[in-house]
Design a protein around this motif. Structure first.
Motif, PDB file in Angstrom:
ATOM      1  N   TYR A  28      25.867 -30.373   6.808  1.00  0.00           N
ATOM      2  CA  TYR A  28      25.257 -30.017   8.086  1.00  0.00           C
ATOM      3  C   TYR A  28      26.044 -30.592   9.262  1.00  0.00           C
ATOM      4  CZ  TYR A  28      21.182 -28.341   5.531  1.00  0.00           C
ATOM      5  OH  TYR A  28      20.357 -27.645   4.699  1.00  0.00           O
ATOM      6  N   ASN A  29      26.064 -29.824  10.361  1.00  0.00           N
ATOM      7  CA  ASN A  29      26.622 -30.245  11.660  1.00  0.00           C
ATOM      8  C   ASN A  29      28.139 -30.312  11.659  1.00  0.00           C
ATOM      9  OD1 ASN A  29      23.904 -30.649  12.455  1.00  0.00           O
ATOM     10  ND2 ASN A  29      23.967 -32.758  11.673  1.00  0.00           N
ATOM     11  N   MET A  30      28.810 -29.627  10.743  1.00  0.00           N
ATOM     12  CA  MET A  30      30.272 -29.683  10.676  1.00  0.00           C
ATOM     13  C   MET A  30      30.897 -28.686  11.651  1.00  0.00           C
ATOM     14  SD  MET A  30      32.832 -29.063   7.442  1.00  0.00           S
ATOM     15  CE  MET A  30      32.580 -30.724   6.801  1.00  0.00           C
ATOM     16  N   ASP A  31      31.777 -29.181  12.513  1.00  0.00           N
ATOM     17  CA  ASP A  31      32.567 -28.342  13.410  1.00  0.00           C
ATOM     18  C   ASP A  31      34.010 -28.233  12.949  1.00  0.00           C
ATOM     19  OD1 ASP A  31      30.409 -27.936  15.248  1.00  0.00           O
ATOM     20  OD2 ASP A  31      30.774 -29.953  16.047  1.00  0.00           O
ATOM     21  N   ASN A  32      34.471 -29.265  12.236  1.00  0.00           N
ATOM     22  CA  ASN A  32      35.862 -29.336  11.791  1.00  0.00           C
ATOM     23  C   ASN A  32      35.882 -29.885  10.371  1.00  0.00           C
ATOM     24  OD1 ASN A  32      38.564 -30.255  11.288  1.00  0.00           O
ATOM     25  ND2 ASN A  32      38.942 -30.272  13.493  1.00  0.00           N
ATOM     26  N   PRO A  33      36.628 -29.256   9.441  1.00  0.00           N
ATOM     27  CA  PRO A  33      36.664 -29.748   8.060  1.00  0.00           C
ATOM     28  C   PRO A  33      37.098 -31.203   7.931  1.00  0.00           C
ATOM     29  CG  PRO A  33      37.618 -27.555   8.176  1.00  0.00           C
ATOM     30  CD  PRO A  33      37.390 -27.991   9.584  1.00  0.00           C
ATOM     31  N   VAL A  76      35.648 -28.557  -3.958  1.00  0.00           N
ATOM     32  CA  VAL A  76      36.232 -27.737  -2.902  1.00  0.00           C
ATOM     33  C   VAL A  76      35.195 -27.526  -1.814  1.00  0.00           C
ATOM     34  CG1 VAL A  76      37.285 -25.511  -2.333  1.00  0.00           C
ATOM     35  CG2 VAL A  76      37.761 -26.576  -4.537  1.00  0.00           C
ATOM     36  N   LEU A  77      35.607 -27.764  -0.568  1.00  0.00           N
ATOM     37  CA  LEU A  77      34.765 -27.562   0.602  1.00  0.00           C
ATOM     38  C   LEU A  77      34.938 -26.137   1.110  1.00  0.00           C
ATOM     39  CD1 LEU A  77      33.031 -28.660   3.062  1.00  0.00           C
ATOM     40  CD2 LEU A  77      35.247 -29.235   4.116  1.00  0.00           C
ATOM     41  N   TYR A  78      33.804 -25.443   1.349  1.00  0.00           N
ATOM     42  CA  TYR A  78      33.810 -24.081   1.872  1.00  0.00           C
ATOM     43  C   TYR A  78      33.056 -24.034   3.202  1.00  0.00           C
ATOM     44  CZ  TYR A  78      35.073 -22.817  -2.929  1.00  0.00           C
ATOM     45  OH  TYR A  78      35.704 -22.723  -4.147  1.00  0.00           O
ATOM     46  N   PRO A  79      33.759 -24.176   4.337  1.00  0.00           N
ATOM     47  CA  PRO A  79      33.092 -24.001   5.633  1.00  0.00           C
ATOM     48  C   PRO A  79      32.668 -22.547   5.808  1.00  0.00           C
ATOM     49  CG  PRO A  79      35.194 -25.159   5.860  1.00  0.00           C
ATOM     50  CD  PRO A  79      35.156 -24.589   4.483  1.00  0.00           C
ATOM     51  N   GLU A 127      22.524 -17.156   0.255  1.00  0.00           N
ATOM     52  CA  GLU A 127      23.931 -17.395  -0.037  1.00  0.00           C
ATOM     53  C   GLU A 127      24.115 -18.682  -0.842  1.00  0.00           C
ATOM     54  OE1 GLU A 127      26.715 -15.913   3.416  1.00  0.00           O
ATOM     55  OE2 GLU A 127      25.002 -16.955   4.315  1.00  0.00           O
ATOM     56  N   ILE A 128      23.362 -19.712  -0.478  1.00  0.00           N
ATOM     57  CA  ILE A 128      23.443 -20.981  -1.201  1.00  0.00           C
ATOM     58  C   ILE A 128      22.890 -20.827  -2.615  1.00  0.00           C
ATOM     59  CG2 ILE A 128      22.655 -23.375  -1.251  1.00  0.00           C
ATOM     60  CD1 ILE A 128      24.759 -22.772   0.891  1.00  0.00           C
ATOM     61  N   SER A 153      26.313 -25.687   7.582  1.00  0.00           N
ATOM     62  CA  SER A 153      27.527 -25.079   8.109  1.00  0.00           C
ATOM     63  C   SER A 153      28.652 -25.044   7.080  1.00  0.00           C
ATOM     64  CB  SER A 153      27.997 -25.826   9.357  1.00  0.00           C
ATOM     65  OG  SER A 153      28.037 -27.224   9.125  1.00  0.00           O
ATOM     66  N   ALA A 154      28.460 -25.685   5.922  1.00  0.00           N
ATOM     67  CA  ALA A 154      29.467 -25.686   4.857  1.00  0.00           C
ATOM     68  C   ALA A 154      28.799 -26.145   3.570  1.00  0.00           C
ATOM     69  CB  ALA A 154      30.636 -26.622   5.207  1.00  0.00           C
ATOM     70  N   TYR A 155      29.490 -25.957   2.456  1.00  0.00           N
ATOM     71  CA  TYR A 155      29.027 -26.547   1.206  1.00  0.00           C
ATOM     72  C   TYR A 155      30.225 -26.934   0.358  1.00  0.00           C
ATOM     73  CZ  TYR A 155      29.746 -21.968  -1.120  1.00  0.00           C
ATOM     74  OH  TYR A 155      30.283 -20.800  -1.608  1.00  0.00           O
ATOM     75  N   ILE A 156      29.981 -27.842  -0.593  1.00  0.00           N
ATOM     76  CA  ILE A 156      31.019 -28.318  -1.507  1.00  0.00           C
ATOM     77  C   ILE A 156      30.575 -28.012  -2.934  1.00  0.00           C
ATOM     78  CG2 ILE A 156      32.276 -30.325  -2.396  1.00  0.00           C
ATOM     79  CD1 ILE A 156      31.724 -31.674   0.338  1.00  0.00           C
ATOM     80  N   ILE A 157      31.441 -27.374  -3.689  1.00  0.00           N
ATOM     81  CA  ILE A 157      31.222 -27.149  -5.119  1.00  0.00           C
ATOM     82  C   ILE A 157      32.127 -28.118  -5.867  1.00  0.00           C
ATOM     83  CG2 ILE A 157      31.701 -25.575  -7.031  1.00  0.00           C
ATOM     84  CD1 ILE A 157      29.245 -24.699  -5.716  1.00  0.00           C
TER      85      ILE A 157
END
Length: 202
Positions: free
Chosen positions: A136-141, A102-105, A49-50, A80-84
């Motif tokens: 990594y390790n994101m639970d909340n944006p 833009v952050l995509y959780p 996916e990445i 757990s998320a990525y930013i483009i």
């Protein structure tokens, strides 16, 4: 005399960064569409996916992307998320970096983010880069709005791409950049992520 030189150096950095940022952001759409489909049931992204997201953003012929992602996954696993996004940077002994994206959780949603910060290095000039940042390790944006310092000795280069890892008390970031060259070695400092744009890097 020293104060005049210091003021000139600071002014040069600001001009270089402004030029790089303007060149980097010019002519692009205001919103970046999500390159991959969000899986509402999963908590992390798989490697393919990445890679797909990176090829959509960097271009399908980007050399070394799969190898870069494999290297990052071997160290830290699935994000757990990525930013483009895109950024501009400039240096005159010291440097500054500004960006937005833009952050995509993994669990869905899109969140506009901005980042800025100082760096220390030995190169001169400005540049613009596209970035794909694994989170990594994101639970909340809301956790992204923090200050992240570079992890010493973490820089890695392959196929025209570069990554150097950053962290705060909870999250770890792996920003993959294009066109970094010597700028990667100058990114010894921190980046501050905010919900609104600001010229204050501190």
């Amino acid at each position: 005399m020293f104060e005049r030189v210091t003021r000139f150096t600071l002014f040069a950095i600001i001009v270089l960064c402004g030029f790089g940022l303007t060149s980097s952001f010019a002519g692009r759409p205001q919103e970046t569409p999500p390159p991959t489909t969000m899986d509402q049931s999963g908590k992390t992204y798989e490697a393919h996916e990445i890679v797909d997201a990176g090829h959509s953003f960097f271009g399908g012929t980007t050399a070394g992307l799969a190898e870069m992602v494999e290297y990052i996954f071997s160290r830290y696993g699935e994000p757990s998320a990525y930013i483009i996004g895109e950024e501009g940077a400039g240096a005159f002994i010291g440097g500054l970096r500004y960006g937005e994206g833009v952050l995509y959780p993994k669990n869905g949603g899109q969140y506009r983010v901005f980042w800025q910060g100082p760096s220390i290095g030995f190169d001169f000039g400005g540049n613009g880069s596209r970035t794909l940042t694994l989170v990594y390790n994101m639970d909340n944006p809301e956790q992204i709005f923090s200050r992240f310092t570079g992890i010493e000795g973490s820089a890695y280069l392959v196929g025209g791409l570069g990554v150097n890892f950053q962290q705060d008390d909870y999250l770890r970031l792996a920003p993959i950049r294009t066109g970094v060259g010597a700028r990667l070695g100058a990114n010894i400092g921190y980046l501050k992520y905010t919900s609104e744009p600001t010229w204050n890097p501190f």
